[in-house]
Design a protein around this motif. Structure first.
Motif, PDB file in Angstrom:
ATOM      1  N   THR A  46       0.613  -1.350   0.114  1.00  0.00           N
ATOM      2  CA  THR A  46      -0.059  -0.087   0.104  1.00  0.00           C
ATOM      3  C   THR A  46       0.968   1.340   0.139  1.00  0.00           C
ATOM      4  O   THR A  46       0.627   2.090  -0.887  1.00  0.00           O
ATOM      5  N   LEU A  47       1.947   1.169   0.925  1.00  0.00           N
ATOM      6  CA  LEU A  47       2.890   2.531   0.722  1.00  0.00           C
ATOM      7  C   LEU A  47       3.552   2.523  -0.462  1.00  0.00           C
ATOM      8  O   LEU A  47       3.746   3.853  -1.097  1.00  0.00           O
ATOM      9  N   ARG A  48       3.807   1.759  -1.092  1.00  0.00           N
ATOM     10  CA  ARG A  48       4.612   1.515  -2.377  1.00  0.00           C
ATOM     11  C   ARG A  48       3.595   2.100  -3.544  1.00  0.00           C
ATOM     12  O   ARG A  48       3.926   3.120  -4.321  1.00  0.00           O
ATOM     13  N   ASP A  49       2.365   1.889  -3.432  1.00  0.00           N
ATOM     14  CA  ASP A  49       1.379   2.297  -4.321  1.00  0.00           C
ATOM     15  C   ASP A  49       1.292   3.949  -4.064  1.00  0.00           C
ATOM     16  O   ASP A  49       0.884   4.577  -4.985  1.00  0.00           O
ATOM     17  N   VAL A  50       1.094   4.185  -2.946  1.00  0.00           N
ATOM     18  CA  VAL A  50       0.921   5.799  -2.360  1.00  0.00           C
ATOM     19  C   VAL A  50       2.260   6.530  -3.040  1.00  0.00           C
ATOM     20  O   VAL A  50       1.695   7.605  -3.770  1.00  0.00           O
ATOM     21  N   LEU A  51       3.385   6.042  -2.842  1.00  0.00           N
ATOM     22  CA  LEU A  51       4.537   6.807  -3.189  1.00  0.00           C
ATOM     23  C   LEU A  51       4.688   6.659  -4.874  1.00  0.00           C
ATOM     24  O   LEU A  51       4.956   7.702  -5.319  1.00  0.00           O
ATOM     25  N   ALA A  52       4.160   5.625  -5.415  1.00  0.00           N
ATOM     26  CA  ALA A  52       4.068   5.576  -6.811  1.00  0.00           C
ATOM     27  C   ALA A  52       3.067   6.675  -7.408  1.00  0.00           C
ATOM     28  O   ALA A  52       3.373   7.295  -8.675  1.00  0.00           O
ATOM     29  N   ALA A  53       2.032   6.830  -6.827  1.00  0.00           N
ATOM     30  CA  ALA A  53       0.831   7.637  -7.544  1.00  0.00           C
ATOM     31  C   ALA A  53       1.014   9.190  -6.994  1.00  0.00           C
ATOM     32  O   ALA A  53       0.394   9.883  -7.366  1.00  0.00           O
ATOM     33  N   ALA A  54       2.050   9.153  -5.928  1.00  0.00           N
ATOM     34  CA  ALA A  54       2.221  10.688  -5.561  1.00  0.00           C
ATOM     35  C   ALA A  54       2.515  11.688  -6.695  1.00  0.00           C
ATOM     36  O   ALA A  54       3.501  11.266  -7.456  1.00  0.00           O
ATOM     37  N   THR A  55       2.104  12.788  -6.719  1.00  0.00           N
ATOM     38  CA  THR A  55       2.402  13.798  -7.745  1.00  0.00           C
ATOM     39  C   THR A  55       3.583  14.823  -7.118  1.00  0.00           C
ATOM     40  O   THR A  55       4.032  15.172  -8.208  1.00  0.00           O
ATOM     41  N   ASP A  56       4.229  14.774  -6.114  1.00  0.00           N
ATOM     42  CA  ASP A  56       5.219  15.263  -5.699  1.00  0.00           C
ATOM     43  C   ASP A  56       6.505  14.367  -5.662  1.00  0.00           C
ATOM     44  O   ASP A  56       6.354  13.286  -5.568  1.00  0.00           O
ATOM     45  N   PRO A  57       7.638  14.976  -6.268  1.00  0.00           N
ATOM     46  CA  PRO A  57       8.696  14.134  -6.365  1.00  0.00           C
ATOM     47  C   PRO A  57       9.348  13.476  -5.045  1.00  0.00           C
ATOM     48  O   PRO A  57       9.190  14.276  -3.939  1.00  0.00           O
ATOM     49  N   VAL A  58       9.381  12.096  -4.798  1.00  0.00           N
ATOM     50  CA  VAL A  58       9.826  11.619  -3.608  1.00  0.00           C
ATOM     51  C   VAL A  58      11.090  10.685  -3.770  1.00  0.00           C
ATOM     52  O   VAL A  58      11.170   9.903  -4.535  1.00  0.00           O
ATOM     53  N   GLY A  65      24.847   9.610  -0.548  1.00  0.00           N
ATOM     54  CA  GLY A  65      24.245  10.567  -1.520  1.00  0.00           C
ATOM     55  C   GLY A  65      23.997   9.753  -2.552  1.00  0.00           C
ATOM     56  O   GLY A  65      23.292  10.394  -3.656  1.00  0.00           O
ATOM     57  N   SER A  66      24.082   8.386  -2.690  1.00  0.00           N
ATOM     58  CA  SER A  66      23.733   7.663  -3.711  1.00  0.00           C
ATOM     59  C   SER A  66      21.990   7.583  -3.644  1.00  0.00           C
ATOM     60  O   SER A  66      21.455   7.039  -2.777  1.00  0.00           O
ATOM     61  N   LEU A  67      21.429   7.731  -4.909  1.00  0.00           N
ATOM     62  CA  LEU A  67      20.237   7.500  -5.026  1.00  0.00           C
ATOM     63  C   LEU A  67      19.711   5.939  -4.927  1.00  0.00           C
ATOM     64  O   LEU A  67      20.092   5.065  -5.570  1.00  0.00           O
ATOM     65  N   LEU A  68      18.800   5.747  -3.828  1.00  0.00           N
ATOM     66  CA  LEU A  68      18.210   4.647  -3.734  1.00  0.00           C
ATOM     67  C   LEU A  68      16.820   4.114  -4.192  1.00  0.00           C
ATOM     68  O   LEU A  68      16.332   3.108  -4.422  1.00  0.00           O
ATOM     69  N   TYR A  69      16.018   5.444  -4.129  1.00  0.00           N
ATOM     70  CA  TYR A  69      14.604   5.230  -4.574  1.00  0.00           C
ATOM     71  C   TYR A  69      14.098   6.852  -5.237  1.00  0.00           C
ATOM     72  O   TYR A  69      14.415   7.797  -4.738  1.00  0.00           O
ATOM     73  N   ALA A  70      13.364   6.524  -6.150  1.00  0.00           N
ATOM     74  CA  ALA A  70      12.647   7.698  -6.881  1.00  0.00           C
ATOM     75  C   ALA A  70      11.413   7.364  -7.390  1.00  0.00           C
ATOM     76  O   ALA A  70      11.307   6.240  -8.104  1.00  0.00           O
ATOM     77  N   ASN A  71      10.359   8.142  -6.854  1.00  0.00           N
ATOM     78  CA  ASN A  71       9.072   7.787  -7.513  1.00  0.00           C
ATOM     79  C   ASN A  71       8.891   8.163  -8.845  1.00  0.00           C
ATOM     80  O   ASN A  71       9.804   9.294  -9.278  1.00  0.00           O
ATOM     81  N   PRO A  72       7.965   7.969  -9.609  1.00  0.00           N
ATOM     82  CA  PRO A  72       7.995   8.462 -10.995  1.00  0.00           C
ATOM     83  C   PRO A  72       7.848  10.043 -11.008  1.00  0.00           C
ATOM     84  O   PRO A  72       8.494  10.285 -12.107  1.00  0.00           O
TER      85      PRO A  72
END
Length: 168
Positions: A46-58, A65-72
């Motif tokens: 559910t949390l993954r779905d919310v982050l993927a649907a968020a319109t703000d960059p997360v 400083g290496s990127l581990l996660y970026a939502n769409p």
């Protein structure tokens, strides 16, 4: 006297609204939803779905400083994976670097979170943003990762003013 007019900062609608460029599937009854992948709890999915649907960059980065996660939204906003889009970004303004060093990093160490105004530089111009940082700690209490939710500040329309409260 009236307080000075504030023309910076985000302008948000009086009522919440949902804006999406892509259709979102309607929520289904829990019994109709597919099972999450092995090792992923329904709560995590559910949390993954919310982050993927968020319109703000997360985004989430590790200690180096290496990127581990970026939502769409972050992938689109920062041009992650697109060398042409990445070339538009320059070093942040000096004041933003100083604020990160002098205010944000100490707050993350002390409280684990910080929110406020910051700026990036894109196409040679400052891009003001509202940003929330959250520190994730390891079992020994050291900061292991930092997540950020970024919202570009909306520029006021020409002729618009945003006034503070009126005092008598």
């Amino acid at each position: 006297p009236l307080p000075p007019t504030d023309t910076r900062g985000p302008r948000r609608p009086a009522r919440p609204s949902i804006v999406s460029r892509s259709p979102m599937p309607r929520s289904r009854h829990p019994a109709e939803r597919p099972e999450p992948p092995p090792g992923v709890t329904a709560r995590d999915q559910t949390l993954r779905d919310v982050l993927a649907a968020a319109t703000d960059p997360v985004t989430t980065v590790d200690r180096a400083g290496s990127l581990l996660y970026a939502n769409p939204a972050a992938i689109a906003f920062f041009g992650i994976g697109d060398p042409g889009a990445r070339a538009q970004w320059g070093p942040p303004p000096e004041w933003a670097v100083a604020r990160y060093r002098d205010e944000i990093r100490p707050a993350l160490r002390e409280t684990g979170r910080w929110s406020g105004a910051l700026a990036f530089r894109r196409d040679g111009a400052e891009l003001p943003v509202d940003i929330i940082f959250v520190a994730h700690r390891d079992d020994d209490g050291r900061i292991e990762r930092v997540s950020a939710i970024t919202r570009p500040q909306a520029a006021p329309d020409a002729g618009d003013t945003v006034a503070g409260p009126v005092t008598a």
